[in-house]
Design an enzyme around this catalytic site. Sequence first.
Site, mmCIF file in Angstrom:
data_model
loop_
_atom_site.group_PDB
_atom_site.id
_atom_site.type_symbol
_atom_site.label_atom_id
_atom_site.label_comp_id
_atom_site.label_asym_id
_atom_site.label_seq_id
_atom_site.Cartn_x
_atom_site.Cartn_y
_atom_site.Cartn_z
ATOM 1 N N SER A 106 27.865 52.603 -46.470
ATOM 2 C CA SER A 106 28.353 51.236 -46.237
ATOM 3 C C SER A 106 27.485 50.189 -46.920
ATOM 4 C CB SER A 106 28.370 50.961 -44.724
ATOM 5 O OG SER A 106 27.106 51.283 -44.156
ATOM 6 N N ASP B 28 24.600 56.870 -35.867
ATOM 7 C CA ASP B 28 23.239 56.362 -36.054
ATOM 8 C C ASP B 28 22.340 57.553 -36.359
ATOM 9 O OD1 ASP B 28 20.631 55.467 -35.738
ATOM 10 O OD2 ASP B 28 21.068 54.285 -33.939
ATOM 11 N N ASN C 61 20.452 58.426 -48.037
ATOM 12 C CA ASN C 61 20.284 57.073 -48.578
ATOM 13 C C ASN C 61 20.057 56.028 -47.485
ATOM 14 O OD1 ASN C 61 20.979 54.770 -50.625
ATOM 15 N ND2 ASN C 61 22.529 54.581 -49.008
ATOM 16 N N TYR D 155 7.307 51.422 -44.572
ATOM 17 C CA TYR D 155 8.345 51.834 -45.526
ATOM 18 C C TYR D 155 7.773 52.814 -46.558
ATOM 19 C CZ TYR D 155 12.215 50.910 -48.868
ATOM 20 O OH TYR D 155 13.281 51.008 -49.740
ATOM 21 N N LYS E 206 9.101 56.546 -47.085
ATOM 22 C CA LYS E 206 9.688 56.928 -48.375
ATOM 23 C C LYS E 206 8.828 57.960 -49.106
ATOM 24 C CE LYS E 206 13.404 54.353 -48.388
ATOM 25 N NZ LYS E 206 14.728 54.998 -48.399
HETATM 26 P P1 NDP Z 1 21.531 48.269 -47.609
HETATM 27 O O1 NDP Z 1 20.822 47.490 -46.563
HETATM 28 O O2 NDP Z 1 22.646 47.662 -48.370
HETATM 29 O O3 NDP Z 1 22.056 49.639 -46.974
HETATM 30 C C1 NDP Z 1 21.306 50.351 -46.029
HETATM 31 C C2 NDP Z 1 22.202 51.417 -45.444
HETATM 32 O O4 NDP Z 1 21.454 52.165 -44.465
HETATM 33 C C3 NDP Z 1 23.412 50.824 -44.735
HETATM 34 O O5 NDP Z 1 24.548 51.546 -45.127
HETATM 35 C C4 NDP Z 1 23.116 51.058 -43.266
HETATM 36 O O6 NDP Z 1 24.256 51.318 -42.467
HETATM 37 C C5 NDP Z 1 22.271 52.319 -43.335
HETATM 38 N N1 NDP Z 1 21.498 52.444 -42.101
HETATM 39 C C6 NDP Z 1 20.519 51.627 -41.662
HETATM 40 N N2 NDP Z 1 20.096 52.031 -40.448
HETATM 41 C C7 NDP Z 1 20.833 53.127 -40.116
HETATM 42 C C8 NDP Z 1 20.877 53.996 -39.010
HETATM 43 N N3 NDP Z 1 20.064 53.832 -37.951
HETATM 44 N N4 NDP Z 1 21.765 55.009 -39.014
HETATM 45 C C9 NDP Z 1 22.588 55.184 -40.048
HETATM 46 N N5 NDP Z 1 22.593 54.412 -41.153
HETATM 47 C C10 NDP Z 1 21.733 53.386 -41.172
HETATM 48 O O7 NDP Z 1 20.391 48.768 -48.579
HETATM 49 P P2 NDP Z 1 20.398 49.340 -50.066
HETATM 50 O O8 NDP Z 1 21.750 49.803 -50.440
HETATM 51 O O9 NDP Z 1 19.677 48.392 -50.899
HETATM 52 O O10 NDP Z 1 19.430 50.600 -49.869
HETATM 53 C C11 NDP Z 1 19.873 51.929 -49.822
HETATM 54 C C12 NDP Z 1 18.654 52.833 -49.855
HETATM 55 O O11 NDP Z 1 17.938 52.590 -51.068
HETATM 56 C C13 NDP Z 1 17.670 52.574 -48.721
HETATM 57 O O12 NDP Z 1 17.149 53.803 -48.273
HETATM 58 C C14 NDP Z 1 16.592 51.753 -49.388
HETATM 59 O O13 NDP Z 1 15.356 51.915 -48.739
HETATM 60 C C15 NDP Z 1 16.586 52.358 -50.771
HETATM 61 N N6 NDP Z 1 16.026 51.484 -51.783
HETATM 62 C C16 NDP Z 1 16.573 50.243 -52.031
HETATM 63 C C17 NDP Z 1 16.024 49.431 -53.007
HETATM 64 C C18 NDP Z 1 16.580 48.084 -53.311
HETATM 65 O O14 NDP Z 1 15.926 47.336 -54.083
HETATM 66 N N7 NDP Z 1 17.730 47.691 -52.815
HETATM 67 C C19 NDP Z 1 14.849 49.863 -53.752
HETATM 68 C C20 NDP Z 1 14.357 51.158 -53.425
HETATM 69 C C21 NDP Z 1 14.938 51.930 -52.474
HETATM 70 P P3 NDP Z 1 25.082 50.165 -41.665
HETATM 71 O O15 NDP Z 1 25.005 48.930 -42.495
HETATM 72 O O16 NDP Z 1 26.441 50.755 -41.602
HETATM 73 O O17 NDP Z 1 24.442 50.024 -40.313
#
Ligand code: NDP
Length: 243
Positions: free
Chosen positions: A14, A63, A89, A154, A158
């Site tokens: 998402s 979750d 992810n 974090y 990671k």
């Molecule tokens: P977003 O915040 O857009 O997405 C994070 C996702 O993690 C959402 O889909 C959210 O689900 C899900 N999530 C969070 N908590 C839970 C939980 N308790 N259970 C299930 N799902 C959960 O972030 P990004 O797309 O930017 O990041 C995606 C990944 O990439 C992450 O792991 C992030 O650490 C990593 N990353 C991102 C970078 C960046 O610059 N953007 C850089 C390096 C790594 P929902 O919204 O449905 O609750």
Amino acid sequence: MSSTTIRAMVTGGSGGIGAAICRRLGAVGHFVYVHANRGIAAAEAVAGEIVAAGGQAQAVGFDVTDADATRAAIDALLAHGPIQILVNNAGILDDAAFPGMSPEQWHRVIDVSLNGFYNVTQPLMLPMIRTRWGRIVNISSVTALIGNRGQVNYAAAKGALIAAAKTLSLEVATRGITVNAVAPGIISTSMSGTAFDSADISQLVPMKRAGSPEEVANLVAFLASDEATYITGQVISINGGMT
Ligand code: NDP
């Protein structure tokens, strides 16, 4: 890879990066479970886009920090067959300088990224091993490799995903399963939008721009493909030249 449709799951489908990975995996013909926690409507929209484009997808919500709920959801999916591509992810930020970091901030970030990795990956392993083909990609971060102030929680979470990928890759190396970590730098999503402004990006990134979710998705899709058969136990950076 067998000629039948491969089923893939992307946790956090998402979110910005996860949605791009889902679209890419859907476009190459996999059945994609687009996972969400709170954003189930967003996951349903991504799944709908994939289906509208001629692919196969379904939104699933749980979750990843809730071990019992995750197990129940995954068992229900496994009743339809193995899931052979997994992209771990889901992740959150909860930054604070370490002397001021609360126990809740520490545990929440570790819980989503690292305990979530265990809760989702472990139940998928035996069915995947039995098929003798699988791909696991953990989404780590440049922070795990070079550090970033305010992100001890974090970075620890990671970094652990990299270590877990390396060791799991050894356990399944003879089973046709590869396990790798991808370490993105600053990628344009709502997560990075709160952490970095354009001046930060110019200073930190040699290419002087943020990456796109699609650029990360291209790398993940490659690692998940039959073109990446001999790549396992690696951490691959995608960060516009950050060192
Ligand atoms: P977003 O915040 O857009 O997405 C994070 C996702 O993690 C959402 O889909 C959210 O689900 C899900 N999530 C969070 N908590 C839970 C939980 N308790 N259970 C299930 N799902 C959960 O972030 P990004 O797309 O930017 O990041 C995606 C990944 O990439 C992450 O792991 C992030 O650490 C990593 N990353 C991102 C970078 C960046 O610059 N953007 C850089 C390096 C790594 P929902 O919204 O449905 O609750």
